[in-house]
Design a protein around this motif. Structure first.
Motif, mmCIF file in Angstrom:
data_model
loop_
_atom_site.group_PDB
_atom_site.id
_atom_site.type_symbol
_atom_site.label_atom_id
_atom_site.label_comp_id
_atom_site.label_asym_id
_atom_site.label_seq_id
_atom_site.Cartn_x
_atom_site.Cartn_y
_atom_site.Cartn_z
ATOM 1 N N SER A 39 0.838 -1.214 0.000
ATOM 2 C CA SER A 39 0.000 0.000 0.000
ATOM 3 C C SER A 39 0.871 1.262 0.000
ATOM 4 O O SER A 39 0.505 2.264 -0.624
ATOM 5 C CB SER A 39 -1.022 0.003 1.135
ATOM 6 O OG SER A 39 -0.406 0.253 2.355
ATOM 7 N N THR A 42 1.882 1.593 -3.581
ATOM 8 C CA THR A 42 0.751 2.093 -4.378
ATOM 9 C C THR A 42 0.657 3.607 -4.230
ATOM 10 O O THR A 42 0.484 4.342 -5.206
ATOM 11 C CB THR A 42 -0.570 1.441 -3.896
ATOM 12 O OG1 THR A 42 -0.436 0.034 -4.041
ATOM 13 C CG2 THR A 42 -1.785 1.926 -4.671
ATOM 14 N N ALA A 43 0.803 4.072 -2.988
ATOM 15 C CA ALA A 43 0.725 5.515 -2.738
ATOM 16 C C ALA A 43 1.835 6.250 -3.488
ATOM 17 O O ALA A 43 1.584 7.277 -4.138
ATOM 18 C CB ALA A 43 0.829 5.777 -1.234
ATOM 19 N N MET A 46 1.192 6.518 -7.087
ATOM 20 C CA MET A 46 0.091 7.458 -7.334
ATOM 21 C C MET A 46 0.572 8.906 -7.316
ATOM 22 O O MET A 46 -0.064 9.787 -7.866
ATOM 23 C CB MET A 46 -0.912 7.286 -6.185
ATOM 24 C CG MET A 46 -2.332 7.165 -6.585
ATOM 25 S SD MET A 46 -3.280 6.923 -5.064
ATOM 26 C CE MET A 46 -3.754 5.233 -5.246
ATOM 27 N N ASN A 244 -5.717 2.406 2.119
ATOM 28 C CA ASN A 244 -6.814 2.012 1.244
ATOM 29 C C ASN A 244 -6.669 2.749 -0.089
ATOM 30 O O ASN A 244 -6.647 3.984 -0.119
ATOM 31 C CB ASN A 244 -8.124 2.380 1.961
ATOM 32 C CG ASN A 244 -9.351 2.160 1.128
ATOM 33 O OD1 ASN A 244 -9.488 2.736 0.049
ATOM 34 N ND2 ASN A 244 -10.253 1.343 1.621
ATOM 35 N N GLU A 245 -6.576 1.994 -1.181
ATOM 36 C CA GLU A 245 -6.284 2.614 -2.478
ATOM 37 C C GLU A 245 -7.313 3.679 -2.873
ATOM 38 O O GLU A 245 -6.953 4.743 -3.385
ATOM 39 C CB GLU A 245 -6.188 1.524 -3.559
ATOM 40 C CG GLU A 245 -5.682 2.085 -4.855
ATOM 41 C CD GLU A 245 -5.285 1.025 -5.872
ATOM 42 O OE1 GLU A 245 -5.163 -0.159 -5.495
ATOM 43 O OE2 GLU A 245 -5.106 1.394 -7.043
ATOM 44 N N THR A 246 -8.579 3.399 -2.611
ATOM 45 C CA THR A 246 -9.631 4.372 -2.951
ATOM 46 C C THR A 246 -9.447 5.653 -2.142
ATOM 47 O O THR A 246 -9.537 6.769 -2.673
ATOM 48 C CB THR A 246 -11.028 3.765 -2.669
ATOM 49 O OG1 THR A 246 -11.084 2.490 -3.295
ATOM 50 C CG2 THR A 246 -12.149 4.641 -3.165
ATOM 51 N N ARG A 249 -6.440 7.692 -3.373
ATOM 52 C CA ARG A 249 -6.736 8.405 -4.615
ATOM 53 C C ARG A 249 -7.618 9.622 -4.348
ATOM 54 O O ARG A 249 -7.382 10.718 -4.862
ATOM 55 C CB ARG A 249 -7.428 7.440 -5.594
ATOM 56 C CG ARG A 249 -7.179 7.751 -7.048
ATOM 57 C CD ARG A 249 -7.710 6.668 -7.955
ATOM 58 N NE ARG A 249 -6.979 5.409 -7.912
ATOM 59 C CZ ARG A 249 -5.777 5.211 -8.427
ATOM 60 N NH1 ARG A 249 -5.150 6.199 -9.030
ATOM 61 N NH2 ARG A 249 -5.191 4.030 -8.332
#
Ligand code: NAP
Length: 272
Positions: A39, A42-43, A46, A244-246, A249
């Motif tokens: 995670s 992922t951040a 992003m 949390n990816e959502t 974002r």
């Protein structure tokens, strides 16, 4: 990403990634390491290049997870903050704890090193002897403090060989302490950034009816309203935590939103 400028012209992303509770709270939790590392990655992919961690998070394990997560990325493109805990503010302890943090983060330097909380039983002069040395050695790029009041901040400014970059304090739509105490104004006048921690009040402000009303009007989430409100304030940056990816974002997309001046005034008025 949007940036604030530090005293030497270098940029700091206004939206960072908080890491409290990633890999444990006061003690280490190794049970979800893979997910946590993924995670954070992922951040970063992003666009979160500013990561806020601390020596004491996850009993020291959070720094290890951040260190593992940043491995595939170019170090120079990241802005890493860590903090030394308040019972480690003696000269020797600061030096040793920073080395330990560097080992865990698997890096040669941290971009920003903060005193996590003041400790009145240890002279700040002693702590700053170590901090100044670490800057001279290049192990620390910028110095900051956290949870300092104005008098403590003034003392830190007097003792630091480089300008204090930030005071990291609790600040959100429902906790306006930095406004009431004059901290926000003092920091603005001194060119010190306020880093707002708990921008979402650890999630608690999301149920506030007034914040929800504005969120509904714009078709956005209450978290976005709360982060937007902070980032509209000159000299304020913030570090919401999410795995949390959502949510990640959603929080990042705040940089593309516009909320009217009138609604900002309404938000200003919901807690003073
Ligand atoms: P926070 O960022 O206000 O809130 C984090 C909580 O909000 C998590 O439960 C997260 O869950 C949830 N969340 C995040 N984005 C969301 C969204 N878009 N919608 C709904 N829920 C959302 O609280 P915090 O983590 O305590 O504070 C932020 C960071 O500040 C910390 O992580 C830490 O790095 C720093 N901090 C510093 C100090 C200090 O003394 N210097 C003290 C406290 C915190 P998910 O992960 O499930 O999204």
């Amino acid at each position: 990403m949007r940036y604030e400028t530090l005293f030497d012209g270098r940029k700091i992303p206004v939206l960072g990634l908080g890491t409290w509770n990633i890999g444990g709270g006061m003690t280490a939790d190794y049970s979800r390491d893979k997910e946590c590392i993924e995670s954070i990655r992922t951040a970063i992919r992003m666009g979160y290049t500013h990561i806020d961690t601390a020596q004491m998070y996850g009993g020291g394990h959070t720094e290890e997870l951040v260190g593992a997560a940043i491995k595939p990325f170019r170090r120079g493109e990241l802005f890493i903050t860590t903090k030394v805990w308040s019972n480690n503010l003696r000269y020797r302890d600061v030096i040793e704890k920073l080395d330990e943090s560097l080992r865990k983060l698997d890096t040669d330097y941290v971009d920003l090193y903060l005193i996590h909380w003041p400790n009145p039983s240890i002279p700040l002069k002693e702590t700053f002897r170590a901090f100044n040395e670490l800057v001279r050695e290049g192990k620390v790029r910028y110095i900051g403090v956290s949870n300092f009041d104005i008098a403590q901040l003034k003392e830190a400014q007097r003792l630091s060989e480089v300008p204090i970059a930030t005071n990291q304090v609790e600040y959100n739509l429902l906790n306006r302490e930095p406004e009431r105490t004059g901290m926000l104004e003092y920091c603005r006048n001194e060119g010190i950034l306020i880093t707002a921690y708990e921008p979402l009040g650890k999630g608690t402000i999301l149920g506030n009816p007034s914040i929800n009303k504005v969120a509904k009007k714009y078709g956005i989430s209450p978290a976005q309203v709360a982060i937007y409100w902070l980032l509209q304030k000159p000299g304020v940056i913030t570090i919401p935590k999410s795995v949390n990816e959502t949510h990640l974002r959603e929080n990042l997309s705040v940089l593309e939103l516009t909320i009217s001046q009138e609604d900002m005034k309404f938000l200003d008025s919901i807690a003073i």
